[in-house]
Design an enzyme around this catalytic site. Structure first.
Site, PDB file in Angstrom:
ATOM      1  N   CYS A 177       0.857  -1.197   0.000  1.00 55.27           N
ATOM      2  CA  CYS A 177       0.000   0.000   0.000  1.00 55.27           C
ATOM      3  C   CYS A 177       0.887   1.239   0.000  1.00 55.27           C
ATOM      4  CB  CYS A 177      -0.871   0.008   1.244  1.00 55.27           C
ATOM      5  SG  CYS A 177      -1.793  -1.504   1.438  1.00 55.27           S
ATOM      6  N   ARG A 188       1.592   1.448  -6.052  1.00 56.26           N
ATOM      7  CA  ARG A 188       1.821   0.432  -5.004  1.00 56.26           C
ATOM      8  C   ARG A 188       0.549  -0.315  -4.658  1.00 56.26           C
ATOM      9  NH1 ARG A 188       6.422   0.910  -2.035  1.00 56.26           N
ATOM     10  NH2 ARG A 188       5.417  -0.061  -0.252  1.00 56.26           N
ATOM     11  N   TRP A 221      -3.732  -1.877  -1.306  1.00 63.46           N
ATOM     12  CA  TRP A 221      -3.783  -3.152  -2.036  1.00 63.46           C
ATOM     13  C   TRP A 221      -4.294  -4.147  -1.019  1.00 63.46           C
ATOM     14  CZ3 TRP A 221      -1.502  -8.073  -1.839  1.00 63.46           C
ATOM     15  CH2 TRP A 221      -1.683  -8.847  -2.987  1.00 63.46           C
ATOM     16  N   ASN A 229       0.600  -0.323   6.005  1.00 64.08           N
ATOM     17  CA  ASN A 229       1.046  -1.108   4.850  1.00 64.08           C
ATOM     18  C   ASN A 229       1.622  -2.395   5.408  1.00 64.08           C
ATOM     19  OD1 ASN A 229       2.037  -2.075   2.408  1.00 64.08           O
ATOM     20  ND2 ASN A 229       3.990  -0.997   2.656  1.00 64.08           N
ATOM     21  N   GLY A 230       1.168  -3.566   4.879  1.00 59.87           N
ATOM     22  CA  GLY A 230       1.724  -4.840   5.342  1.00 59.87           C
ATOM     23  C   GLY A 230       0.625  -5.747   5.866  1.00 59.87           C
ATOM     24  N   GLU A 290       9.614 -14.299 -19.432  1.00 63.18           N
ATOM     25  CA  GLU A 290       9.361 -12.877 -19.136  1.00 63.18           C
ATOM     26  C   GLU A 290       8.325 -12.304 -20.086  1.00 63.18           C
ATOM     27  OE1 GLU A 290       9.875 -10.935 -16.831  1.00 63.18           O
ATOM     28  OE2 GLU A 290       9.719  -8.912 -17.656  1.00 63.18           O
ATOM     29  N   LYS A 337       4.841 -10.557 -18.960  1.00 65.56           N
ATOM     30  CA  LYS A 337       4.458  -9.208 -19.383  1.00 65.56           C
ATOM     31  C   LYS A 337       3.054  -9.221 -19.969  1.00 65.56           C
ATOM     32  CE  LYS A 337       6.829  -7.006 -17.836  1.00 65.56           C
ATOM     33  NZ  LYS A 337       7.578  -7.810 -16.918  1.00 65.56           N
ATOM     34  N   GLU A 366       0.336  -9.933 -17.341  1.00 66.89           N
ATOM     35  CA  GLU A 366       0.217  -8.861 -16.338  1.00 66.89           C
ATOM     36  C   GLU A 366      -0.660  -7.721 -16.815  1.00 66.89           C
ATOM     37  OE1 GLU A 366       3.666  -7.512 -13.705  1.00 66.89           O
ATOM     38  OE2 GLU A 366       4.617  -8.060 -15.606  1.00 66.89           O
ATOM     39  N   HIS A 400       7.108 -31.987 -25.651  1.00 65.32           N
ATOM     40  CA  HIS A 400       6.824 -32.885 -24.518  1.00 65.32           C
ATOM     41  C   HIS A 400       5.465 -32.572 -23.892  1.00 65.32           C
ATOM     42  CE1 HIS A 400      10.839 -34.542 -24.726  1.00 65.32           C
ATOM     43  NE2 HIS A 400      11.283 -33.319 -24.871  1.00 65.32           N
ATOM     44  N   LYS A 430       3.125  -2.742  -7.425  1.00 67.82           N
ATOM     45  CA  LYS A 430       4.491  -2.653  -7.927  1.00 67.82           C
ATOM     46  C   LYS A 430       5.478  -3.384  -7.026  1.00 67.82           C
ATOM     47  CE  LYS A 430       7.892  -1.325 -10.485  1.00 67.82           C
ATOM     48  NZ  LYS A 430       8.084  -2.027 -11.785  1.00 67.82           N
TER      49      LYS A 430
HETATM   50  C1  AGP Z   1       7.232  -7.726 -13.077  1.00 67.44           C
HETATM   51  O1  AGP Z   1       6.656  -7.114 -14.233  1.00 67.44           O
HETATM   52  C2  AGP Z   1       6.314  -7.703 -11.894  1.00 67.44           C
HETATM   53  N1  AGP Z   1       5.925  -6.392 -11.568  1.00 67.44           N
HETATM   54  C3  AGP Z   1       6.809  -8.535 -10.729  1.00 67.44           C
HETATM   55  O2  AGP Z   1       6.969  -9.855 -11.198  1.00 67.44           O
HETATM   56  C4  AGP Z   1       8.149  -8.096 -10.087  1.00 67.44           C
HETATM   57  O3  AGP Z   1       9.207  -8.343 -10.968  1.00 67.44           O
HETATM   58  C5  AGP Z   1       8.349  -8.944  -8.824  1.00 67.44           C
HETATM   59  O4  AGP Z   1       7.278  -8.657  -7.947  1.00 67.44           O
HETATM   60  C6  AGP Z   1       9.684  -8.659  -8.115  1.00 67.44           C
HETATM   61  O5  AGP Z   1       9.708  -7.327  -7.697  1.00 67.44           O
HETATM   62  P1  AGP Z   1      11.133  -6.718  -7.231  1.00 67.44           P
HETATM   63  O6  AGP Z   1      12.040  -6.767  -8.431  1.00 67.44           O
HETATM   64  O7  AGP Z   1      10.827  -5.316  -6.788  1.00 67.44           O
HETATM   65  O8  AGP Z   1      11.643  -7.580  -6.118  1.00 67.44           O
END
Ligand code: AGP
Length: 609
Positions: free
Chosen positions: A2, A27, A74, A98-99, A482, A486, A489, A505, A604
């Protein structure tokens, strides 16, 4: 994950807090709220949904100040609705959190038995009740906090304001970040530097168990026993401009385009331009210490894990050092063998990912040396590591990691070349040839960015596919993973990444004429193998979007769509191939009207386990 902002000062708290929340909205953005003084009253306004709903709600409200707190959520406990939105106010105390309070069930039961009237489903509200309970016993706000902290288990950053003390703000943390900005005549307390930097670049980082109590603009710091402590004041060299969109439609688009600069800035300080050798500046480990390591353990999550997986190919092939890679949330639970001859490397953009931080502490406790690859200086992971290589990508605001991801790969490649020099597994000429190849990366990435228009024009057609399979071999296999991440996401479409050789496979059963296959097939030592895999897919009607080296006529003839990346050393290919897969996701998300910078369900920085 958050966003928290608190302010005391002469400026209009509503303006300061809303602006800070807007910078932290990446966040988390399920719901938002503020508690701000107007004359003697602490007024609370909350709203489900993004910040824009709260701004609309209070647009005609004036607050005299001088202080206030705000939150963008969040959701972890309790639905993202108004009653669960922060701030939570109980009697005169309002808090934002936050947490996660991991023992919230026990706390909740005890409070209910004692007659507390709970108004939400959250763990956060319970902290306000605990503070009120202590204040009713005669404690001041600091003493109350000192009595409450031992009752809390879990990761939390908590900011407190008291209707009876309009000039006072108090914050404390354990695990998740909390920063204090010390202005001329103002104090800004927040979960991330973005919310502070427009007021001051003088920042104090709270450590776990520490408390800040600010009265007007005078901030005092205390340890968990209530003893006053002095804290370093860091001057941060970020500007607010760096955190703005600079004319792009989205932060993600801006950050895709910032990659040439991010790569250049990440490499610059570590390359001796005379010898073209890598000498990692301020690493924190001497050559002698490095020679003592016989293994590397890489730990990360999400995209950072993909970067770590990519690094394995270079650390083993160039520095001849065995590498293990683990997803952070899995590592601690597989009873790993921890040896002091293993270098423990964390990879994290934010430096606040709870799973990665927990692994760092687990390994550090076992006496291992920790090397952090991180994009945020003074973040929790950066502060607790023994050694560090910074990705100098600047603030990455888009939830989707782009420039930080490619900068992580190049930072780890620098580590591989630094180790190769120290261990003498490559000679000087071999190293300088590879370094010259890496130094060409920024301009080669510029060339790849030229595909932007193609993806923008093709997005409507590409959006019709029912799914997307990404194929790559060797160091391009992590890029296949990756690319799929992307796409998932930010478009919410089905996508999966595979090692090309794995398709036959099982997953090849997914292939038909409605399935798009993004095949990474640069002219490297695995080219022929990749071509065979592409033929297998083509024979089953798969629609090939191929990424190849310059004008590869043979590959072009096998593909529905062909995108060229410049001819480069094989070390550069994972980064170069990342650009088209990023652009594909970005333009498909725009085509589908997704919220590119704040995709649903995500945040994020994942600061909860
Ligand atoms: C990547 O596009 C995501 N936002 C997510 O997988 C991110 O890479 C992951 O949460 C790790 O975050 P960090 O690099 O801040 O540790």
């Amino acid at each position: 994950m958050c966003g928290i902002v608190g302010y005391w000062g002469p400026n209009e708290p509503k303006k300061v807090i809303l602006s800070g929340l807007r910078r932290l909205e990446y966040r988390g953005y399920d719901s938002t709220g503020v508690a701000i003084f107007d004359q003697k009253e602490l007024k609370v306004f909350r709203s489900p949904g993004k910040l824009v709903s709260l701004e609309e709600k209070i647009k005609n409200n004036h607050f005299s100040g001088p202080a206030g707190i705000g939150h963008t959520r969040w959701a972890t406990h309790g639905e993202p609705n108004e009653k669960n939105a922060h701030p939570h106010k109980v009697d005169s105390i309002a808090i934002v959190h936050n947490g996660i309070i991991e023992n919230y069930v026990q706390i909740r039961q005890k409070l209910i038995q004692e007659g507390a009237k709970l108004s939400s489903d959250t763990d956060s509200e319970l902290v306000a009740h605990l503070l009120v309970k202590e204040i009713k016993k005669g404690s001041d706000i600091l003493k109350a906090t000192l009595n409450v902290i031992p009752q809390l288990h879990g990761a939390y950053s908590i900011l407190v304001i008291n209707e009876k003390e309009p000039d006072t703000l108090l914050a404390f943390k354990n695990g998740t970040p909390m920063l204090v900005g010390l202005g001329q005549k103002e104090v800004v307390i927040a979960s991330d530097v973005q919310a502070i930097i427009e007021h001051t670049n003088k920042i104090v980082y709270l450590e776990d168990g520490e408390i800040v109590l600010s009265h007007k603009s005078d901030a005092q710091f205390f340890d968990i026993k209530g003893k006053k402590i002095s804290k370093d004041i860091h001057e941060i060299n970020w500007t607010t401009a760096m955190a703005e969109k600079a004319g792009f439609n989205h932060f993600m688009e801006k950050e895709i385009y910032e990659q040439p600069r991010a790569l250049g800035q990440t490499m610059a300080e570590h390359i001796d331009h005379k010898t073209k050798h890598v000498v990692l500046k301020n690493l924190g480990l001497t050559d002698a210490e490095l020679l003592n390591f016989n293994r590397i353990q890489l730990i990360a999550c999400g995209s950072a894990w993909h970067a770590a997986l990519c690094a394995k190919y270079f650390l083993e092939s160039l520095a001849k050092i065995p590498c293990d890679i683990d997803i952070a949330s899995e590592f601690r639970y597989r009873s790993p063998i921890l040896e002091k001859t293993t270098l423990f490397v964390t990879v994290s953009q934010s430096g606040e990912t709870a799973d990665t931080l927990a692994c760092l502490r687990f390994a550090k406790k076992a006496g291992l040396k920790i090397l952090s690859i991180c994009n945020v200086q003074h973040s929790s992971i950066d502060r607790e590591a023994n050694a560090r290589i910074y990705t100098n990508a600047g603030p990455e605001i888009g939830v989707c990691s782009t420039k930080a991801f490619t900068a992580q790969i190049v930072a780890l490649q620098l580590l591989a070349l630094h180790l190769a020099r120290v261990k003498n597994t490559l000679n000087g000429e071999q190293i300088s040839d590879l370094v010259s190849g890496l130094l060409a990366l920024p301009s080669q990435v510029e060339v790849c960015l030229n595909h932007d228009k193609w993806f923008k024009d093709a997005a409507q057609t590409l959006a019709k596919y029912k799914g997307f399979l990404y194929l790559g071999r060797g160091a391009l296999y992590p890029i296949a993973l990756e690319g799929a991440l992307k796409l998932k996401e930010i478009t919410y479409l089905h996508a999966e990444g595979f090692a090309s050789g794995e398709l036959k496979h099982g997953p090849i059963a997914l292939v038909d004429k409605d399935m798009a296959i993004i095949a990474m097939c640069p002219k490297d030592e695995l080219y022929e193998k990749n071509i065979s895999n592409i033929e297998e897919v083509r024979a089953r009607g798969g629609q090939i979007i191929a990424i190849g080296t310059e004008a590869d006529e043979h590959l072009k003839n096998l593909s529905q769509y062909y995108l060229a990346i410049p001819k480069a050393i094989s070390m550069a290919n994972p980064i170069l191939a990342s650009i088209p897969v990023q652009l594909l996701s970005y333009h498909l998300a725009c085509e589908l009207n997704r919220d590119v910078d704040k995709p649903r369900n995500l945040a994020k920085s994942v600061t909860v386990e």
